[in-house]
Design a protein around this motif. Structure first.
Motif, PDB file in Angstrom:
ATOM      1  N   LYS A  17      41.003  46.862  54.151  1.00  0.00           N
ATOM      2  CA  LYS A  17      41.864  48.147  54.079  1.00  0.00           C
ATOM      3  C   LYS A  17      40.576  48.385  53.993  1.00  0.00           C
ATOM      4  O   LYS A  17      40.117  49.571  52.969  1.00  0.00           O
ATOM      5  CB  LYS A  17      43.458  48.518  53.778  1.00  0.00           C
ATOM      6  CG  LYS A  17      43.566  50.178  54.359  1.00  0.00           C
ATOM      7  CD  LYS A  17      43.461  50.261  55.687  1.00  0.00           C
ATOM      8  CE  LYS A  17      44.144  51.803  56.074  1.00  0.00           C
ATOM      9  NZ  LYS A  17      44.035  51.707  57.323  1.00  0.00           N
ATOM     10  N   ARG A  18      39.961  49.868  54.338  1.00  0.00           N
ATOM     11  CA  ARG A  18      38.760  50.382  54.256  1.00  0.00           C
ATOM     12  C   ARG A  18      38.852  52.138  54.716  1.00  0.00           C
ATOM     13  O   ARG A  18      39.358  52.201  55.443  1.00  0.00           O
ATOM     14  CB  ARG A  18      37.358  50.197  55.416  1.00  0.00           C
ATOM     15  CG  ARG A  18      36.999  48.839  54.553  1.00  0.00           C
ATOM     16  CD  ARG A  18      35.288  48.717  55.697  1.00  0.00           C
ATOM     17  NE  ARG A  18      34.760  47.108  55.544  1.00  0.00           N
ATOM     18  CZ  ARG A  18      34.317  46.917  53.864  1.00  0.00           C
ATOM     19  NH1 ARG A  18      33.947  48.734  53.578  1.00  0.00           N
ATOM     20  NH2 ARG A  18      33.830  46.981  53.470  1.00  0.00           N
ATOM     21  N   PHE A  19      38.589  53.000  53.680  1.00  0.00           N
ATOM     22  CA  PHE A  19      38.781  53.691  53.898  1.00  0.00           C
ATOM     23  C   PHE A  19      37.919  55.155  53.872  1.00  0.00           C
ATOM     24  O   PHE A  19      36.835  54.995  52.924  1.00  0.00           O
ATOM     25  CB  PHE A  19      39.622  55.223  53.017  1.00  0.00           C
ATOM     26  CG  PHE A  19      41.501  54.651  52.850  1.00  0.00           C
ATOM     27  CD1 PHE A  19      41.657  54.950  54.116  1.00  0.00           C
ATOM     28  CD2 PHE A  19      42.420  53.633  51.664  1.00  0.00           C
ATOM     29  CE1 PHE A  19      43.178  54.446  53.551  1.00  0.00           C
ATOM     30  CE2 PHE A  19      42.340  53.033  51.972  1.00  0.00           C
ATOM     31  CZ  PHE A  19      43.610  53.733  52.690  1.00  0.00           C
ATOM     32  N   GLY A  20      37.118  55.319  55.348  1.00  0.00           N
ATOM     33  CA  GLY A  20      35.233  55.159  55.255  1.00  0.00           C
ATOM     34  C   GLY A  20      34.652  54.285  55.116  1.00  0.00           C
ATOM     35  O   GLY A  20      34.774  53.148  55.452  1.00  0.00           O
ATOM     36  N   ALA A  21      33.806  54.076  54.242  1.00  0.00           N
ATOM     37  CA  ALA A  21      32.668  53.359  52.794  1.00  0.00           C
ATOM     38  C   ALA A  21      33.053  52.657  52.536  1.00  0.00           C
ATOM     39  O   ALA A  21      33.397  51.370  51.753  1.00  0.00           O
ATOM     40  CB  ALA A  21      31.888  53.571  52.686  1.00  0.00           C
ATOM     41  N   VAL A  22      34.630  53.485  51.514  1.00  0.00           N
ATOM     42  CA  VAL A  22      35.021  52.512  50.439  1.00  0.00           C
ATOM     43  C   VAL A  22      35.906  51.336  51.246  1.00  0.00           C
ATOM     44  O   VAL A  22      37.141  51.250  51.872  1.00  0.00           O
ATOM     45  CB  VAL A  22      35.892  53.225  49.269  1.00  0.00           C
ATOM     46  CG1 VAL A  22      37.033  52.622  48.855  1.00  0.00           C
ATOM     47  CG2 VAL A  22      35.206  54.565  49.095  1.00  0.00           C
ATOM     48  N   GLY A  57      54.071  47.878  56.722  1.00  0.00           N
ATOM     49  CA  GLY A  57      54.031  48.417  57.822  1.00  0.00           C
ATOM     50  C   GLY A  57      53.281  49.877  57.747  1.00  0.00           C
ATOM     51  O   GLY A  57      52.908  50.442  59.376  1.00  0.00           O
ATOM     52  N   LEU A  58      53.506  50.385  56.666  1.00  0.00           N
ATOM     53  CA  LEU A  58      52.939  51.533  56.794  1.00  0.00           C
ATOM     54  C   LEU A  58      51.346  52.036  56.748  1.00  0.00           C
ATOM     55  O   LEU A  58      50.936  53.488  56.551  1.00  0.00           O
ATOM     56  CB  LEU A  58      53.252  52.486  54.853  1.00  0.00           C
ATOM     57  CG  LEU A  58      55.032  52.181  55.259  1.00  0.00           C
ATOM     58  CD1 LEU A  58      55.157  52.836  53.530  1.00  0.00           C
ATOM     59  CD2 LEU A  58      55.572  53.465  55.918  1.00  0.00           C
ATOM     60  N   GLU A  59      51.145  51.481  56.360  1.00  0.00           N
ATOM     61  CA  GLU A  59      48.977  51.122  57.144  1.00  0.00           C
ATOM     62  C   GLU A  59      48.710  50.054  57.508  1.00  0.00           C
ATOM     63  O   GLU A  59      49.802  49.014  57.486  1.00  0.00           O
ATOM     64  CB  GLU A  59      48.729  51.152  55.147  1.00  0.00           C
ATOM     65  CG  GLU A  59      48.381  52.350  54.126  1.00  0.00           C
ATOM     66  CD  GLU A  59      48.322  53.299  54.189  1.00  0.00           C
ATOM     67  OE1 GLU A  59      47.434  53.177  55.461  1.00  0.00           O
ATOM     68  OE2 GLU A  59      48.218  54.272  53.994  1.00  0.00           O
ATOM     69  N   GLN A  60      48.011  50.812  58.269  1.00  0.00           N
ATOM     70  CA  GLN A  60      47.176  49.026  59.569  1.00  0.00           C
ATOM     71  C   GLN A  60      46.225  48.899  59.326  1.00  0.00           C
ATOM     72  O   GLN A  60      45.731  49.892  58.272  1.00  0.00           O
ATOM     73  CB  GLN A  60      46.964  49.734  61.078  1.00  0.00           C
ATOM     74  CG  GLN A  60      46.607  48.742  61.583  1.00  0.00           C
ATOM     75  CD  GLN A  60      47.978  47.627  62.530  1.00  0.00           C
ATOM     76  OE1 GLN A  60      49.447  48.011  62.193  1.00  0.00           O
ATOM     77  NE2 GLN A  60      47.926  46.776  63.403  1.00  0.00           N
ATOM     78  N   PRO A  61      45.647  47.406  58.035  1.00  0.00           N
ATOM     79  CA  PRO A  61      44.590  46.868  57.966  1.00  0.00           C
ATOM     80  C   PRO A  61      43.064  46.997  58.806  1.00  0.00           C
ATOM     81  O   PRO A  61      43.791  47.131  60.138  1.00  0.00           O
ATOM     82  CB  PRO A  61      45.150  45.329  58.075  1.00  0.00           C
ATOM     83  CG  PRO A  61      46.327  45.429  58.666  1.00  0.00           C
ATOM     84  CD  PRO A  61      46.638  46.167  58.749  1.00  0.00           C
ATOM     85  N   THR A  62      41.946  47.605  58.283  1.00  0.00           N
ATOM     86  CA  THR A  62      41.172  46.806  58.887  1.00  0.00           C
ATOM     87  C   THR A  62      40.804  45.861  59.941  1.00  0.00           C
ATOM     88  O   THR A  62      40.367  46.010  60.994  1.00  0.00           O
ATOM     89  CB  THR A  62      39.651  47.530  58.136  1.00  0.00           C
ATOM     90  OG1 THR A  62      40.165  49.181  57.412  1.00  0.00           O
ATOM     91  CG2 THR A  62      38.486  47.830  59.136  1.00  0.00           C
ATOM     92  N   ALA A  63      41.156  44.759  58.419  1.00  0.00           N
ATOM     93  CA  ALA A  63      40.700  43.825  59.712  1.00  0.00           C
ATOM     94  C   ALA A  63      41.966  43.019  58.716  1.00  0.00           C
ATOM     95  O   ALA A  63      42.658  43.015  58.077  1.00  0.00           O
ATOM     96  CB  ALA A  63      39.594  43.350  58.971  1.00  0.00           C
ATOM     97  N   GLY A  64      41.398  41.811  59.428  1.00  0.00           N
ATOM     98  CA  GLY A  64      43.416  40.635  58.690  1.00  0.00           C
ATOM     99  C   GLY A  64      44.570  40.692  59.389  1.00  0.00           C
ATOM    100  O   GLY A  64      44.431  41.252  60.582  1.00  0.00           O
TER     101      GLY A  64
END
Length: 376
Positions: A17-22, A57-64
């Motif tokens: 899970k990425r928030f911008g570059a983090v 399910g409250l956050e969607q993963p960037t990958a995986g």
């Protein structure tokens, strides 16, 4: 051939899970066994709450991908997943009484025997007779039990707990730890508990995953992580450790030889996470004993000299800080009733700090001997 169904009640595969570059969560692989009490332990910002929100399910993963009971739920909405979450804030409905708070999810799903289900939950969390009280009329611990009952009455396969005890005072928090473990054993559901409290994780969990910067630093039973940490981070986050920076110089039988601060030590190879190069030799405070300067130490014990700089009463014993010749401070804990002379050691006393090498451990180190590489 079809891909084999993932094992475990909950499985995360390459979750990022990425928030911008983090990267709050960084390529996380994790398997949680069915019916276990699993703890995600780590400091603020390590990614543990984000991981929990991804499972919910409250956050969607960037990958995986996220699997629950072998089913890929990555793209499902929260209400479509067999999970419930208990938050730090409890999130009770203030205008509803205890009964209606617990019954809320059952009624939305059109479940039968609402009264019977709620009554069984009230009995399980020991709140019989509190049905008509409002949240404002309850103590913090009672509110926490209502939140648990409201989540468990829906019979989730996995219950997610996001630092649910952190708002309670110490005494109540310890009482609720016992209650949580009792409830989890009673319902047999899988509990995934997020906390930054090492004692809480060790008290409650069958398995602990120590997170650091979005990755699992080490995973295992609490006793295994405490006795044999894999890294300096784990050693100092799960408990406290005296870490002496040194270098492996060889091996003698089943012992690794370590040189640190001009002295030679040894550690059993089976208690060593690193076998060459820079290392940190670890001794837990309760394994470090003090004797008056010049006194004989037990046969086979290893030691360093120092001066007591502080002695503090901590209930079950005394905690001493010992300044070493190279400038670092080591911590020794002497329990009352053990006959350990360290109990009576006073500030300014010259002492020998000694330990049984069978109780020491080695973790990788990236600094040479010296104050900068020492982690008291």
């Amino acid at each position: 051939m079809a891909e084999k169904e993932p094992a475990g009640e909950l499985r995360l595969v390459g979750v990022t899970k990425r928030f911008g570059a983090v990267a709050a969560v960084d390529a996380l692989d994790l398997t949680v066994a069915q019916g276990s009490f699993f703890a995600l332990l780590g400091p603020s910002g390590c990614g543990k709450s984000t991981t929990l929100r991804i499972v919910a399910g409250l956050e969607q993963p960037t990958a995986g991908r996220v699997f629950l009971a072998g089913r890929d739920v990555t793209d499902l909405r929260p209400y479509q997943r067999p999970v419930n979450t208990v938050f730090q804030s409890y999130a009770l409905f203030p205008h509803l009484d205890v009964f209606d708070n617990i019954a809320f999810g059952l009624r939305r799903r059109g479940m039968a025997d609402v009264a019977g289900r709620v009554a069984r939950m009230l009995a399980m969390v020991r709140l019989d007779g509190f049905e008509r009280r409002r949240p404002a009329e309850l103590s913090g611990g009672q509110q926490q039990r209502v939140a648990l009952a409201r989540a468990l009455v829906n019979e989730p396969r996995v219950l997610l707990l996001d630092e649910p005890l952190s708002a309670l005072d110490l005494k109540l928090r310890r009482q609720m730890q016992i209650e949580l473990k009792r409830i989890q054993t009673g319902v047999g559901a899988t509990f995934v508990h997020v906390t930054h409290d090492q004692e809480e994780a060790m008290t409650l969990a069958d398995t602990v995953a120590v997170l650091n910067a979005g990755r699992v630093e080490q995973l295992g039973a609490p006793a295994d992580l405490y006795e044999l940490p894999a890294t300096a981070f784990v050693a100092n986050f799960l408990g406290q450790a005296n870490l002496l920076a040194g270098r492996v110089t060889g091996r003698a039988g089943g012992e690794l030889l370590v040189e640190a601060y001009g002295s030679r030590f040894s550690v059993p190879a089976g208690r060593s996470r690193s076998t060459a190069g820079p290392v940190l030799l670890g001794v837990r405070p309760e394994r470090l004993h003090l004797a008056p300067a010049g006194a004989d130490v037990p046969a086979g014990h290893q030691h360093v000299t120092g001066v007591v700089t502080d002695s503090s009463y901590v209930g079950l014993g005394t905690r001493h800080l010992v300044r070493t010749p190279w400038g670092a401070e080591l911590t020794a804990f002497a329990a009352y009733g053990t006959g350990d002379p360290a109990v009576g050691a006073g500030t300014g006393a010259a002492v020998v700090a000694h330990w049984n090498p069978a109780h020491a451990f080695l973790v990788p180190g990236d600094t040479g001997p010296g104050p900068a590489g020492t982690h008291p």
